[in-house]
Structure formats: C-alpha cells, structure tokens
Design a protein around this motif. Sequence first.
Motif, PDB file in Angstrom:
ATOM      1  N   ALA B 122       0.831  -1.208   0.000  1.00 56.03           N
ATOM      2  CA  ALA B 122       0.000   0.000   0.000  1.00 56.03           C
ATOM      3  C   ALA B 122       0.865   1.258   0.000  1.00 56.03           C
ATOM      4  N   ARG B 123       1.945   1.230   0.802  1.00 55.12           N
ATOM      5  CA  ARG B 123       2.845   2.383   0.853  1.00 55.12           C
ATOM      6  C   ARG B 123       3.501   2.606  -0.511  1.00 55.12           C
ATOM      7  N   ALA B 124       3.971   1.493  -1.108  1.00 57.91           N
ATOM      8  CA  ALA B 124       4.639   1.605  -2.406  1.00 57.91           C
ATOM      9  C   ALA B 124       3.685   2.134  -3.468  1.00 57.91           C
ATOM     10  N   ALA B 125       2.395   1.801  -3.328  1.00 57.32           N
ATOM     11  CA  ALA B 125       1.415   2.243  -4.311  1.00 57.32           C
ATOM     12  C   ALA B 125       0.881   3.635  -3.978  1.00 57.32           C
ATOM     13  N   GLY B 126       1.385   4.215  -2.877  1.00 55.20           N
ATOM     14  CA  GLY B 126       0.970   5.569  -2.507  1.00 55.20           C
ATOM     15  C   GLY B 126      -0.461   5.648  -2.000  1.00 55.20           C
ATOM     16  N   LEU B 127      -0.961   4.559  -1.395  1.00 58.48           N
ATOM     17  CA  LEU B 127      -2.331   4.574  -0.889  1.00 58.48           C
ATOM     18  C   LEU B 127      -2.375   5.212   0.507  1.00 58.48           C
ATOM     19  N   ARG B 128      -3.526   5.816   0.841  1.00 60.86           N
ATOM     20  CA  ARG B 128      -3.688   6.455   2.153  1.00 60.86           C
ATOM     21  C   ARG B 128      -3.874   5.405   3.243  1.00 60.86           C
ATOM     22  N   ASP B 129      -3.550   5.752   4.450  1.00 58.98           N
ATOM     23  CA  ASP B 129      -3.750   4.909   5.631  1.00 58.98           C
ATOM     24  C   ASP B 129      -3.283   3.463   5.441  1.00 58.98           C
ATOM     25  N   PRO B 130      -2.001   3.263   5.209  1.00 54.47           N
ATOM     26  CA  PRO B 130      -1.495   1.902   4.972  1.00 54.47           C
ATOM     27  C   PRO B 130      -1.773   0.947   6.137  1.00 54.47           C
ATOM     28  N   GLU B 131      -1.974   1.474   7.361  1.00 56.29           N
ATOM     29  CA  GLU B 131      -2.245   0.577   8.503  1.00 56.29           C
ATOM     30  C   GLU B 131      -3.520  -0.219   8.272  1.00 56.29           C
ATOM     31  N   GLU B 132      -4.478   0.369   7.562  1.00 54.73           N
ATOM     32  CA  GLU B 132      -5.725  -0.354   7.325  1.00 54.73           C
ATOM     33  C   GLU B 132      -5.486  -1.555   6.406  1.00 54.73           C
ATOM     34  N   TYR B 133      -4.514  -1.420   5.510  1.00 56.81           N
ATOM     35  CA  TYR B 133      -4.162  -2.547   4.631  1.00 56.81           C
ATOM     36  C   TYR B 133      -3.490  -3.641   5.454  1.00 56.81           C
ATOM     37  N   SER B 134      -2.758  -3.207   6.458  1.00 63.95           N
ATOM     38  CA  SER B 134      -2.123  -4.158   7.353  1.00 63.95           C
ATOM     39  C   SER B 134      -3.175  -4.981   8.107  1.00 63.95           C
ATOM     40  N   VAL B 135      -4.230  -4.298   8.565  1.00 59.33           N
ATOM     41  CA  VAL B 135      -5.301  -4.998   9.284  1.00 59.33           C
ATOM     42  C   VAL B 135      -5.978  -6.024   8.373  1.00 59.33           C
ATOM     43  N   ALA B 136      -6.289  -5.621   7.146  1.00 61.12           N
ATOM     44  CA  ALA B 136      -6.939  -6.552   6.219  1.00 61.12           C
ATOM     45  C   ALA B 136      -6.008  -7.725   5.916  1.00 61.12           C
ATOM     46  N   GLY B 137      -4.713  -7.444   5.786  1.00 60.25           N
ATOM     47  CA  GLY B 137      -3.747  -8.521   5.545  1.00 60.25           C
ATOM     48  C   GLY B 137      -3.709  -9.485   6.720  1.00 60.25           C
ATOM     49  N   LEU B 138      -3.707  -8.924   7.919  1.00 59.00           N
ATOM     50  CA  LEU B 138      -3.655  -9.763   9.120  1.00 59.00           C
ATOM     51  C   LEU B 138      -4.865 -10.698   9.193  1.00 59.00           C
ATOM     52  N   LEU B 139      -6.032 -10.166   8.824  1.00 58.43           N
ATOM     53  CA  LEU B 139      -7.278 -10.930   8.993  1.00 58.43           C
ATOM     54  C   LEU B 139      -7.661 -11.749   7.757  1.00 58.43           C
ATOM     55  N   HIS B 140      -6.809 -11.757   6.720  1.00 59.00           N
ATOM     56  CA  HIS B 140      -7.259 -12.312   5.436  1.00 59.00           C
ATOM     57  C   HIS B 140      -7.562 -13.811   5.502  1.00 59.00           C
ATOM     58  N   ASP B 141      -6.991 -14.524   6.461  1.00 61.05           N
ATOM     59  CA  ASP B 141      -7.263 -15.959   6.581  1.00 61.05           C
ATOM     60  C   ASP B 141      -8.077 -16.289   7.825  1.00 61.05           C
ATOM     61  N   LEU B 142      -8.722 -15.286   8.409  1.00 59.84           N
ATOM     62  CA  LEU B 142      -9.489 -15.518   9.635  1.00 59.84           C
ATOM     63  C   LEU B 142     -10.544 -16.613   9.434  1.00 59.84           C
ATOM     64  N   GLY B 143     -11.112 -16.656   8.235  1.00 56.87           N
ATOM     65  CA  GLY B 143     -12.114 -17.683   7.936  1.00 56.87           C
ATOM     66  C   GLY B 143     -11.582 -19.093   8.161  1.00 56.87           C
ATOM     67  N   LYS B 144     -10.294 -19.292   7.895  1.00 53.38           N
ATOM     68  CA  LYS B 144      -9.692 -20.608   8.128  1.00 53.38           C
ATOM     69  C   LYS B 144      -9.708 -20.940   9.620  1.00 53.38           C
ATOM     70  N   VAL B 145      -9.403 -19.947  10.438  1.00 55.05           N
ATOM     71  CA  VAL B 145      -9.358 -20.170  11.886  1.00 55.05           C
ATOM     72  C   VAL B 145     -10.766 -20.485  12.413  1.00 55.05           C
ATOM     73  N   VAL B 146     -11.729 -19.676  11.981  1.00 52.61           N
ATOM     74  CA  VAL B 146     -13.097 -19.867  12.479  1.00 52.61           C
ATOM     75  C   VAL B 146     -13.643 -21.223  12.023  1.00 52.61           C
ATOM     76  N   ALA B 147     -13.352 -21.602  10.783  1.00 60.65           N
ATOM     77  CA  ALA B 147     -13.814 -22.908  10.297  1.00 60.65           C
ATOM     78  C   ALA B 147     -13.175 -24.028  11.109  1.00 60.65           C
ATOM     79  N   THR B 148     -11.918 -23.868  11.450  1.00 62.28           N
ATOM     80  CA  THR B 148     -11.229 -24.895  12.242  1.00 62.28           C
ATOM     81  C   THR B 148     -11.888 -25.057  13.608  1.00 62.28           C
ATOM     82  N   VAL B 149     -12.280 -23.916  14.198  1.00 63.56           N
ATOM     83  CA  VAL B 149     -12.877 -23.965  15.533  1.00 63.56           C
ATOM     84  C   VAL B 149     -14.301 -24.512  15.478  1.00 63.56           C
ATOM     85  N   GLN B 150     -15.054 -24.090  14.475  1.00 64.57           N
ATOM     86  CA  GLN B 150     -16.474 -24.444  14.434  1.00 64.57           C
ATOM     87  C   GLN B 150     -16.758 -25.771  13.726  1.00 64.57           C
TER      88      GLN B 150
END
Lengths: 337, 279
Positions: B122-150
């Motif tokens: 995001a920073r390299a592409a000059g996008l605003r608020d790169p931290e938000e991209y970090s959050v989406a990156g962190l959570l991108h596989d959350l579905g795998k975790v929830v499926a494993t639990v449920q």
Amino acid sequence: MTTDTDTDASAAGYGFTRTQVVTLLTPDAEFAALMQGLWPTSVMQVTHFTRGRRAIETLFNDPPDLLIVDGELSDMPGLDVVSLVKSENVYRQLPVIYVISQQELESGRDWLAAEIDDFLARPLRPAEVRARVLLTLARASRSFDANPLTRLPGNTSIIHRIQELIDRREDFALVYADLDHFKSFNDKYGFSRGDEVLMMTARVIVNTIRSLPGIRSFVGHVGGDDFVFIVPPEVAEDACQRLVATFDNIVPSFYDPEDRERGDIQSTDREGHLRTFPLMAISLAVVFNRDGSLKHYGEASQIAMSLKKKAKENPKSCYVLDQRRGGSPQHTPGLPG
Amino acid sequence: MAEDLRTERKGLILAVKDLPTLPKVLDEVARLVERSDSSTDEVAKLIAMDQVLSAKVLKMVNSPIYGFPGRISSIQHALVLLGFNVLRGIIVSTSVFEIMSENMVGLWEHSLGVALASSTVARAAGLRDPEEYSVAGLLHDLGKVVATVQLPELKGEIEQAVRTRDLTYIEAEKEVLGFGHDRINAWLADHWKLPPNIKEGLSYHHKPHLAQLYPDMACAVHIGDFMARVFEYGFGGDDNAPYLRPEALKRLKLKPADVEGILDHLGEQFLEISDLSFA
C-alpha cells in the motif's frame, strides 16, 4: 420544602444530596407507620395519603422523589394513578413502587404494560422495604438526566458537580469541548451519522481522561456537540493535547471515502449557499478554579464561553487555557506542526 | 452442494462464541494491560500481530452498542474507543487452543507476514492509511481459523485433501466445505459489522479483479499474500506455487521496479521479525 445544612448533612450520610421526598398512597396505617419509622425525617420525608384522588393534584404540583402506590386503594385502582403519572412526559421520570398482595403476585400481571419501576409484595418486611426504596431512588438518580444518546450525565448533574467543587474550594480545571463544523456534517450526512460522531467523541473523551493515571475526573454531555469534563488543573493541558490528537486521528473514518480523501465536504451553509467545509475539529476551552477563585457555576460557564470564541478562531482542533491572572487567554495550536 | 447443508454450516460458523488464540501474544498483552504505564500504542502494536485478538477488538468496537458500526478499521483507534477496561475484559475471556498444531502456528506467522506485506504494498502504491491494509492482511485468513474452531472434523478432511491430492487450501475447502475461507470472511465481516474496506480485502484477496467497492484493498492484500508466500514466511495451508494476478499490479500501478523495491524492503522486514515466534 426547606432544607438547612443539618438535614443536608444527615441526608448525605445516606448518599443523598438532600432530603428525599416520598409520597405514599395506602389505606394501610401500619405500612405508613413502618415507612415513617425507617428513616429520620431529615433523610426521608414521607407524605401519607389514604386515598388516591386527593393525592393527584399534590403529586402534579409538587412531584416527590418517589411515589409508592398501594394496589388496594379504596377510591381508585392503584395502577390508574401510576398510568396518570407515567403518561405525562414531565412526570415520567418519577419512580414508582407498586405494593401488591401475595395472591396478586402469584396470579401474575402484565408487568411490561404497568410502567412501574419496582414492587413490594405483602407481607411487608422492614428490611426489604428499606432496601427497595433506597435502590429505587438510587436507580432513578443514576438515570435521571443522562444524555439519551451517550448515557453520560446531563446538565443538572454537571452543574451540580461544578457547584459542589466550587463550594468545597477544590482546585479543578473545567474543560468545555465542542465540535467545529458539526452542523455542516449533519446537514450533509444526516442525523444518524452525526450521532455516530457524538458517540465517538464521548468515548474518546472518557477514555482519554481515564488514561491519565490516578486522577478523579468527571465527564458530562451538555447536549448536541457540547461536552464538559473536569480534571485536576495540573493534568488539564496534557488531557487537551491527547484529546486533540486522538480526535483528529479518528474523525476522518466517519466521512465517506471521497470526502476523506479530499479533506473537506460540500454542504449548504445557514444562508442556503453551497460551501466547502473542512473536516470536523474539536475546540476546548479550559477554565481553572484555583484557591477558590470561582464563586459560582455561572462564572465558570461565562469565562468558558469567551474562551470558546477564541478557540473557534482556529479552524483546526485546539485548546485555549484561561489565563485570567496572566492577562489574555493563551491560544494554543492543537498539534505541533 | 445441498443448499440446506451450506446454510447449516454458515449458521455454525457465524455462531462462533469462543474464538481461541495462541498463548504467547495473549500472555504478553495480558501483562501489558495490567501495567498502569502501558500506552495504547504499545498495546496496539502487540495486538496487531495476533489475528484473533485483532478481530475481537474490531468486532467489539464496530458492534452497534458503541454507536458507530462499520467505522473503525484501525486497531489503535479501536483501543482508544474501547478503553483499557473493555480490553481487559476481552483478554480475560479469550481462551487458547488446547492443542497447538504446527499448522496453526504457521498460519499465525503467515497472517503477520501478509499484514506486513500488504501495508508495504500500500505504501509503495501511494495509498492512504497503509495501517488499514495491514489490518486486512492480518485478517485475510481468519475464515480458516473460524472454520477450524467451528467445524473441527472437516478441518482434518481439508488438510488431508491438500496433502494427498495436491490441491491448494482454498480448492480443498471448496470441495470439503462447499465454500472457501474468502466466503467465510465475507459472512463474518457482515455479521460483525466490520468496515466495508476491510471486508473487501478479506473476501476478495483470491479474486482481486472482481472487487467492486475497494479494489485497491483487495489488490494490496492479494499481492501481500503472494509476497509472504514467496518469502515462505509462515504457512498459509499449502505448499503450492503462489499465483499472482497481473491485474492486481496493474490496478495499483506497480511497475517491475516497484515490485523489486517492495521485495527488497520486505526481505529486510522479514529478517527483522525472523526470531519472533508464536509457538
């Protein structure tokens, strides 16, 4: 009702700021005697009516702090008295305890429709009556002037708290907070989006104040985009700096992406012309009470209003400290750079 | 797949009550919030390394009770708005996985890697608020975790299909569950009222060219996922050769030179966090 310092002091021993007035409607003389014997009259002043009709005018003219209604009134159903009180917006906040028989309790009633705040079932035991009455009064005082949106204490509590601190000659900093360009935001995005911002602002103020370790503080919501908080004078500037920084960081999230990107919004002004407004900012005006310099609440709010004008001259988030002894108000930009 | 089976599984997934995490970060956060001198920034930095804690914090701050659903996509902002009291409540009520499999640890590392890579993109592409991209990156596989639990019994089936039939994780999910973790992410994001840009990153990171509302977010996370796999940081669930959609680079106007710059930068960053371990 008159209160002198002595009665206030003894009411304060129960956690009340003044004598509590209770109106009791019951044909049951024993219950009336029980109620009157539970507290000294300086704490709880119980006015007893044996019938319902006679009490209503008195209730409406001079509402008590608590109404206790017996279900077995001789001249009218107790619940009719309750619904009379509860259907008027000006009396609604008056808490009502309803007294019923064991049979009535067993047979069940429509508790949701009754609009009562608590009940007592016969046989009436002194310890239970005492607990129910105190709890009902405490509950009512907690919720009575809370802002319906943020649930923060409202005007009466705010004024009361400030006057209390002034009377005790305690040093404090009183900070008035309001938002710049909130109206244009509301005009463009609608009231519910405006409410989101107010909820956020309340939360930011509460948590910023709480993050200052080991201090006594108070946060209230005057209404709309006006908030106040009270902190010890020595931490006021730190609190303002943190608040300004946090608010400015978070507020862009409440705009649509295009507006956030551009850093301003198009909205109509008071004259109906389309204008460009900057993103919302928070303005803070800080009034100090040191060595009993303030005598009355009104003084504090007057000083705050003139400081607020000063703060509003800056379109960005900022705070202005009251420097009455040092000359003119000090104007401080919110963030370095 | 039968529609009612899918509905039943969706219901099970959304019913997740107790989402466990790995003990290491949890312990550290717990220690930090008990100290009176910890700053919100310190705590936010730590929470931003753990996908489950981050998800819980964002779910809570975006819940209607706080009055601004779908608005907060930054961990730091979330912590300011929730306050330490509420955060302590989240921490004490979070459990840890009883059995900590190697794959789980790998998935946590992978998520952190993608968080890092997505914000770098995001920073390299000059996008605003790169931290938000970090959050989406962190959570991108959350579905795998929830499926494993449920749906724990199906988790084994998915892993077996990956091992024995040379499928990618998402292909195996589609076969065994009837849907992929990207779909689960979309359900969770709706159910938890996460902000729409985060939702887009979570649900379109495998098909960024189809993202409608926040294509930049989907593309950045897609490229971030690819980069973390190229560096083999953590374990995303399969060892298949990672794929990169050229449309994603095009959309973010990233030229080969930019990509090289990102790779160099990430190489250093991954080296820096290489001693960090979730196990």
